[in-house]
Write a protein that holds these residues in place. Structure first.
Motif, PDB file in Angstrom:
ATOM      1  N   PHE A  14       0.991  -1.194  -0.066  1.00 54.57           N
ATOM      2  CA  PHE A  14      -0.021   0.031  -0.138  1.00 54.57           C
ATOM      3  C   PHE A  14       1.006   1.276   0.068  1.00 54.57           C
ATOM      4  O   PHE A  14       1.642   1.231   1.298  1.00 54.57           O
ATOM      5  N   LEU A  16       1.545   4.881   0.574  1.00 55.48           N
ATOM      6  CA  LEU A  16       0.711   6.027   1.080  1.00 55.48           C
ATOM      7  C   LEU A  16       1.482   7.133   1.706  1.00 55.48           C
ATOM      8  O   LEU A  16       2.750   6.832   1.938  1.00 55.48           O
ATOM      9  N   LEU A  20       4.790   4.178   8.713  1.00 52.95           N
ATOM     10  CA  LEU A  20       4.154   3.446   9.691  1.00 52.95           C
ATOM     11  C   LEU A  20       5.515   2.740  10.379  1.00 52.95           C
ATOM     12  O   LEU A  20       6.603   2.350   9.397  1.00 52.95           O
ATOM     13  N   LEU A  26      -2.176   1.486  12.727  1.00 52.60           N
ATOM     14  CA  LEU A  26      -2.530   1.996  11.524  1.00 52.60           C
ATOM     15  C   LEU A  26      -3.909   1.592  11.253  1.00 52.60           C
ATOM     16  O   LEU A  26      -4.531   0.569  10.797  1.00 52.60           O
ATOM     17  N   LEU A  28      -7.185   2.153   8.640  1.00 47.53           N
ATOM     18  CA  LEU A  28      -7.375   2.659   7.297  1.00 47.53           C
ATOM     19  C   LEU A  28      -8.898   2.602   6.869  1.00 47.53           C
ATOM     20  O   LEU A  28      -9.386   1.714   7.579  1.00 47.53           O
ATOM     21  N   TYR A  35      -7.495  -1.273  -4.072  1.00 49.59           N
ATOM     22  CA  TYR A  35      -7.281  -1.580  -2.494  1.00 49.59           C
ATOM     23  C   TYR A  35      -8.176  -2.708  -1.836  1.00 49.59           C
ATOM     24  O   TYR A  35      -7.914  -3.074  -0.916  1.00 49.59           O
ATOM     25  N   LEU A  51       3.390  -1.084   3.972  1.00 51.49           N
ATOM     26  CA  LEU A  51       2.963   0.096   3.971  1.00 51.49           C
ATOM     27  C   LEU A  51       4.156   0.859   3.501  1.00 51.49           C
ATOM     28  O   LEU A  51       5.211   0.740   4.065  1.00 51.49           O
ATOM     29  N   SER A  52       4.218   1.429   2.223  1.00 52.83           N
ATOM     30  CA  SER A  52       5.793   2.108   1.730  1.00 52.83           C
ATOM     31  C   SER A  52       5.254   3.561   1.578  1.00 52.83           C
ATOM     32  O   SER A  52       4.231   4.013   0.947  1.00 52.83           O
ATOM     33  N   TYR A  53       5.853   4.466   2.328  1.00 55.95           N
ATOM     34  CA  TYR A  53       5.606   5.849   2.142  1.00 55.95           C
ATOM     35  C   TYR A  53       6.088   6.389   0.978  1.00 55.95           C
ATOM     36  O   TYR A  53       7.323   6.291   0.438  1.00 55.95           O
ATOM     37  N   GLY A  71      10.031   0.111   3.846  1.00 52.27           N
ATOM     38  CA  GLY A  71       8.552   0.269   4.432  1.00 52.27           C
ATOM     39  C   GLY A  71       8.357  -0.527   5.723  1.00 52.27           C
ATOM     40  O   GLY A  71       9.367  -1.133   6.203  1.00 52.27           O
ATOM     41  N   ALA A  74       2.528  -4.481   7.787  1.00 48.81           N
ATOM     42  CA  ALA A  74       1.314  -4.291   8.598  1.00 48.81           C
ATOM     43  C   ALA A  74       0.649  -5.606   9.058  1.00 48.81           C
ATOM     44  O   ALA A  74       0.357  -6.143   7.998  1.00 48.81           O
TER      45      ALA A  74
END
Length: 226
Positions: A14, A16, A20, A26, A28, A35, A51-53, A71, A74
């Motif tokens: 994801f 985002l 994280l 987290l 969502l 998604y 979760l990858s920023y 990342g 999660a």
């Protein structure tokens, strides 16, 4: 780190505009079709996603993570189905990863990732540094609770492991996501604790000032310091 590692060769990602950390909660709200599909895939494959920023992540835009980027995995703990296939999902960060490669981009990203932890460091000063930061972190969280800030949800019974503490408090700080990402990517516990102490002291000073203004306001009917 071994929990569910068999799924890290096909981890749904994801992208985002948030960061994280391991140990952080987290929440969502899932509404995009891709998604919705990703979450179904995740629940059928170990209840995990990554979760990858990406600061450029947005609705209906493809933003796969770059190879080598960092990342956090999660773990899904609760899913609340809503109308039209939408859902609310509660997850908790478990372990950091580096992206090794991307298996697919559409309809959602699946990547191969490699978990990692901080490097082992022969640092005699680490226990003293940790104790100093721990005290400041407790003051920071107490001030956050007094102001009902987002960090107020954190338990004051903090981890006793220096790496775990440094990552958890990093997630609670009111700092830019780019700075948070740099803390996530660090592999030196000592360096992260040192940087963390600076940020915690700054946030604590701000919170303490606001608490004082609130106290004066209750006494004087306004918030101006005299």
């Amino acid at each position: 780190m071994s929990e569910g590692t068999e799924h890290l060769e096909k981890l749904p990602i994801f992208p985002l505009a948030t960061v994280l950390f391991p140990g952080a909660v987290l929440p969502l709200h899932i509404f995009e079709d891709r998604y919705k599909q990703m979450m179904r895939f995740a629940t059928e494959n170990g209840n995990m996603f990554g979760l990858s920023y990406r600061n450029d992540a947005s609705v209906a835009r493809e933003t796969p993570p770059d190879p080598g980027s960092v990342g956090c995995v999660a773990k899904i703990h609760a899913v609340m189905p809503l109308e039209e296939g939408r859902m609310n999902v509660i997850s908790i960060g478990t372990v950091r990863y580096r992206v090794v490669g991307v298996n697919q981009v559409t309809p959602f990203v699946i990547a191969r990732v490699k978990p990692f932890a901080d490097d082992l460091e022969a640092d005699e000063d680490l226990p003293e540094t940790f104790a100093s930061v721990l005290d400041k972190c407790k003051e920071f969280l107490a001030a956050a609770q007094a102001l009902d800030e987002p960090a107020a949800t954190f338990d004051l019974a903090l981890p006793e492991d220096p790496e775990a503490l440094s990552l958890l408090i990093s997630s609670a700080l009111p700092i830019d996501n780019d700075v948070k990402q740099s803390l996530l990517e660090m592999t030196s516990t000592r360096l992260r604790l040192t940087r963390l102490r600076q940020h915690v002291i700054g946030a604590l000073a701000d919170y303490s000032h606001r608490i004082e203004i609130q106290a004066r306001a209750k006494q004087n009917g306004h918030g101006r310091l005299q």
